[in-house]
Design an enzyme around this catalytic site. Structure first.
Site, mmCIF file in Angstrom:
data_model
loop_
_atom_site.group_PDB
_atom_site.id
_atom_site.type_symbol
_atom_site.label_atom_id
_atom_site.label_comp_id
_atom_site.label_asym_id
_atom_site.label_seq_id
_atom_site.Cartn_x
_atom_site.Cartn_y
_atom_site.Cartn_z
ATOM 1 N N ASP A 228 6.448 -6.257 -10.632
ATOM 2 C CA ASP A 228 5.504 -7.298 -11.044
ATOM 3 C C ASP A 228 4.054 -6.889 -10.775
ATOM 4 O OD1 ASP A 228 5.317 -7.438 -8.302
ATOM 5 O OD2 ASP A 228 5.908 -9.541 -8.124
ATOM 6 N N GLU B 142 1.924 -10.701 -4.365
ATOM 7 C CA GLU B 142 2.540 -11.098 -5.630
ATOM 8 C C GLU B 142 1.470 -11.588 -6.607
ATOM 9 O OE1 GLU B 142 5.255 -9.950 -5.725
ATOM 10 O OE2 GLU B 142 6.800 -10.793 -4.425
#
Ligand code: PGA
Length: 264
Positions: A138, A145
């Protein structure tokens, strides 16, 4: 950014190990920022070989790891402390007290102070000279994140579902993958004097292209490295396969060598 492209995982690992080793030789008491995951395993193997066969000396080196799963004790085989002991620390002459991995067992009420203190320990050690990084599916660096502030500091973070799925290969089931982690922030990482980003395999090609050539965005936190004055990216052919400027990077490394420049 210096982008170095190698033919396969082994060559990527060797180049990365040479970069780390040359710093350790130049500055025996350097501070290394270290990463876990599949990507740096080959680099660690090569560093162990250099220690055993070429007397690469880690006796004064200090290390700080990027992150740790929240809730896993250091004795858990999937904890990052366990990973580091198994894949590097137990095989070189580093002093255990000079190695730092965030503690995943800190009680919730003490986390903020713990994270502040982790940052303070980095500062007190003189700051990180070289930070090794992988990149997540990702686009994360450490466990920053998508959506993480590009100025973020060490903190507790909820893991993205994609990350949990990616990492479930190391656990018996997805359910066992922790849901949170303690991670250095993007801002913490950007303070390292040099960043060394590694990636291998076609699986990473798209996210690598976004990180290196796409816009700087908190949706791909590795893209923040574009703001760092001294980042080296080492890729294998697979991970480099979607770079628009691949030919230029290959040319630039050749020119750099011809001019007598050294990578670090
Ligand atoms: P990997 O993980 O090295 O196992 O691909 C990289 C990361 O999530 O940072």
């Amino acid at each position: 950014m210096k982008v170095l492209i190698r033919k396969d995982y082994e060559e990527m690992s060797k180049t990365a190990a040479q970069i780390v080793a040359s710093l350790v030789r130049k500055k025996p008491n350097c501070v290394l920022g270290l990463a876990t995951g599949s990507t740096p395993v080959g680099m660690y193997k090569e560093l162990i070989r250099m220690h055993k066969e070429e007397h690469l000396d880690f006796s004064s080196v200090i290390t700080f790891n990027l992150d740790e799963y929240y809730g896993l004790p250091p004795t858990h085989p999937e904890s990052y402390r366990y990973f580091m002991n198994e894949n590097l620390f137990n095989h070189i002459n580093i002093k255990p007290e000079n190695t730092h991995v965030p503690d995943g067992t800190v009680p919730m009420e003490d986390i903020e102070e713990y994270c502040r203190n982790y940052e303070k320990m980095i500062k007190d050690a003189g700051g990180i000279d070289l930070q090794v990084l992988g990149i997540g599916g990702d686009g994360h660096i450490a466990f920053n994140e998508p959506g993480s502030s590009l100025a973020s500091r060490t903190r507790l973070i909820a893991l993205d579902e994609q990350t949990r799925i990616d990492n479930s290969r190391f656990f018996d089931s997805l359910d066992e993958v922790p849901r949170a982690a303690i991670t250095m922030g993007v801002g913490t990482i950007l303070e390292a004097r040099t960043c060394l980003l590694l990636a291998n395999g076609e699986r990473k090609a798209e996210v690598v292209a976004k990180a290196i050539e796409g816009p700087i965005t908190n949706q791909i936190t590795a893209s923040a490295l574009q703001l760092h004055p001294n980042t080296i990216v080492v890729l294998d052919e697979g991970a480099a396969s979607k770079l628009a400027r691949k030919d230029y990077y290959l040319y630039a490394e050749r020119m750099w060598k011809e001019l007598g420049g050294s990578i670090v």
